[in-house]
Design a protein around this motif. Structure first.
Motif, short mmCIF file in Angstrom:
data_model
loop_
_atom_site.label_atom_id
_atom_site.label_comp_id
_atom_site.label_asym_id
_atom_site.label_seq_id
_atom_site.Cartn_x
_atom_site.Cartn_y
_atom_site.Cartn_z
N ASN A 1 51.14 13.96 -56.78
CA ASN A 1 50.46 13.00 -55.90
C ASN A 1 51.17 11.65 -55.88
OD1 ASN A 1 47.87 14.36 -54.90
ND2 ASN A 1 47.81 14.80 -57.08
N GLY A 2 51.76 11.27 -57.01
CA GLY A 2 52.50 10.02 -57.03
C GLY A 2 53.71 10.05 -56.11
N LEU A 3 54.42 11.16 -56.10
CA LEU A 3 55.57 11.30 -55.20
C LEU A 3 55.12 11.33 -53.74
CD1 LEU A 3 57.72 13.93 -57.15
CD2 LEU A 3 58.35 11.55 -56.64
N ILE A 4 54.00 11.98 -53.48
CA ILE A 4 53.48 12.01 -52.11
C ILE A 4 53.18 10.59 -51.62
CG2 ILE A 4 51.48 12.69 -50.71
CD1 ILE A 4 51.35 15.26 -52.36
N MET A 5 52.50 9.82 -52.45
CA MET A 5 52.17 8.44 -52.05
C MET A 5 53.43 7.60 -51.90
SD MET A 5 49.01 8.73 -51.65
CE MET A 5 48.75 7.03 -51.18
N LEU A 6 54.41 7.80 -52.77
CA LEU A 6 55.66 7.06 -52.66
C LEU A 6 56.36 7.37 -51.33
CD1 LEU A 6 57.80 5.22 -53.96
CD2 LEU A 6 58.79 7.27 -55.01
N ILE A 7 56.38 8.65 -50.96
CA ILE A 7 57.01 9.06 -49.70
C ILE A 7 56.29 8.43 -48.51
CG2 ILE A 7 57.46 11.04 -48.20
CD1 ILE A 7 57.70 12.70 -50.84
N LEU A 8 54.96 8.52 -48.51
CA LEU A 8 54.19 7.99 -47.38
C LEU A 8 54.34 6.49 -47.25
CD1 LEU A 8 50.88 10.08 -47.72
CD2 LEU A 8 52.76 10.43 -46.12
N PHE A 9 54.25 5.77 -48.37
CA PHE A 9 54.37 4.31 -48.30
C PHE A 9 55.78 3.88 -47.92
CE2 PHE A 9 50.43 4.03 -50.95
CZ PHE A 9 49.72 3.20 -50.09
N CYS A 10 56.77 4.58 -48.41
CA CYS A 10 58.16 4.24 -48.05
C CYS A 10 58.39 4.36 -46.55
CB CYS A 10 59.14 5.14 -48.80
SG CYS A 10 59.48 4.62 -50.49
N PHE A 11 57.94 5.45 -45.97
CA PHE A 11 58.14 5.63 -44.53
C PHE A 11 57.29 4.65 -43.73
CE2 PHE A 11 59.49 10.18 -45.55
CZ PHE A 11 60.84 9.86 -45.43
N MET A 12 56.10 4.33 -44.22
CA MET A 12 55.26 3.37 -43.53
C MET A 12 55.90 1.98 -43.56
SD MET A 12 51.30 2.27 -44.32
CE MET A 12 51.76 1.37 -45.81
N TYR A 13 56.40 1.56 -44.74
CA TYR A 13 57.06 0.26 -44.85
C TYR A 13 58.33 0.22 -44.01
CZ TYR A 13 54.05 -1.08 -48.79
OH TYR A 13 52.98 -1.44 -49.59
N ALA A 14 59.04 1.34 -43.98
CA ALA A 14 60.28 1.39 -43.18
C ALA A 14 59.97 1.22 -41.70
CB ALA A 14 61.00 2.71 -43.42
N LEU A 15 58.94 1.91 -41.21
CA LEU A 15 58.57 1.81 -39.79
C LEU A 15 58.10 0.40 -39.44
CD1 LEU A 15 56.70 5.21 -39.27
CD2 LEU A 15 58.93 4.55 -38.35
N LEU A 16 57.29 -0.17 -40.31
CA LEU A 16 56.83 -1.54 -40.05
C LEU A 16 57.98 -2.53 -40.12
CD1 LEU A 16 53.46 -1.56 -42.04
CD2 LEU A 16 53.76 -1.56 -39.57
#
Length: 244
Positions: A119-134
């Motif tokens: 779950n930690g890796l999942i959250m890291l992936i999601l937040f990374c892509f969200m921050y990248a898009l923003l």
């Protein structure tokens, strides 16, 4: 006198039951399945016919029926019928031909640390892509308000641990230990939410000079790398959740 009369009535009732049971055990066809109740005898004859239709070898069929015959003679003394013991004729015939059905094994729950890492890796992936898009499409103020690298890492770690705790608390074997399951579920949810909110509050106190936002390209690269790590570990550790 009253006691003697009562005993005679009991003995008469027992004798009547034994006579009825003996009457039930008189077979219709006799011979091959002699001694079985009519119902059990009929079951074996129908089973024999079903096995012939399925093409079972004669020797194998006879061995199977002989074994069942001996077992039924003992079991029927306890009032157990062939259908209760073996299922329907067609079910028993299929089991003899194809073998007993294997029960589907339920997947074992993940270990706590495996679930936390997953779950930690999942959250890291999601937040990374969200921050990248923003970062690519949003304003600089929006990018900075999302938090920096410390926020990203801390959130991923705490989210991984928190979700692992939540999933573990929601397992049926753990829920069944509690008399009031809904209370346990509510408390587990509140602990997760309060812990997460408290984390965001503490991380927000870190100065932006330390907790600086990264370049969106860096976030994208970290997200891709985290996805690759999780994909590799999924086969090694058997991750069971999202991003399969």
């Amino acid at each position: 006198m009253v006691a003697d009369e009562s005993n005679r009535q009991k003995n008469a009732g027992a004798s009547k039951k034994q006579a009825e049971l003996h009457k039930q055990e008189v077979t219709v066809r006799g011979g091959k399945f002699d001694g079985l109740t009519k119902r059990n005898e009929d079951y074996l004859f129908r089973l024999s016919k079903a096995l012939d239709e399925k093409g079972l070898a004669y020797e194998d069929k006879e061995d199977t029926l002989d074994t069942m015959y001996a077992e039924l003679k003992e079991k029927q003394k306890q009032g157990i019928t062939a259908t209760r013991l073996y299922g329907t004729v067609q079910e028993r015939a299929s089991e003899i031909i194809d073998g007993p059905k294997k029960k589907r094994e339920e997947p074992k729950p993940q270990k706590f640390w495996v679930s936390a890492l997953d779950n930690g890796l999942i959250m890291l992936i999601l937040f990374c892509f969200m921050y990248a898009l923003l970062g690519f499409f949003g304003s600089s103020k929006q990018s900075q308000s999302n938090g920096g690298w410390i926020t990203l890492l801390t959130t991923s770690v705490i989210a991984g641990i928190g979700l692992a705790y939540f999933y573990t608390a929601m397992l049926p074997q753990n829920l069944n230990k509690h008399k009031h399951k809904w209370v346990h579920m509510t408390l587990a949810t509140l602990v997760l939410i309060i812990g997460w909110m408290g984390l965001f509050y503490l991380v927000a106190l870190i100065p932006t000079s330390i907790n600086a936002a990264l370049n969106p390209i860096v976030y994208a690269v970290v997200g891709v790398a985290a996805f690759g790590v999780r994909y590799y570990l999924k086969g090694k550790l058997g991750f069971q959740r999202f991003l399969r």
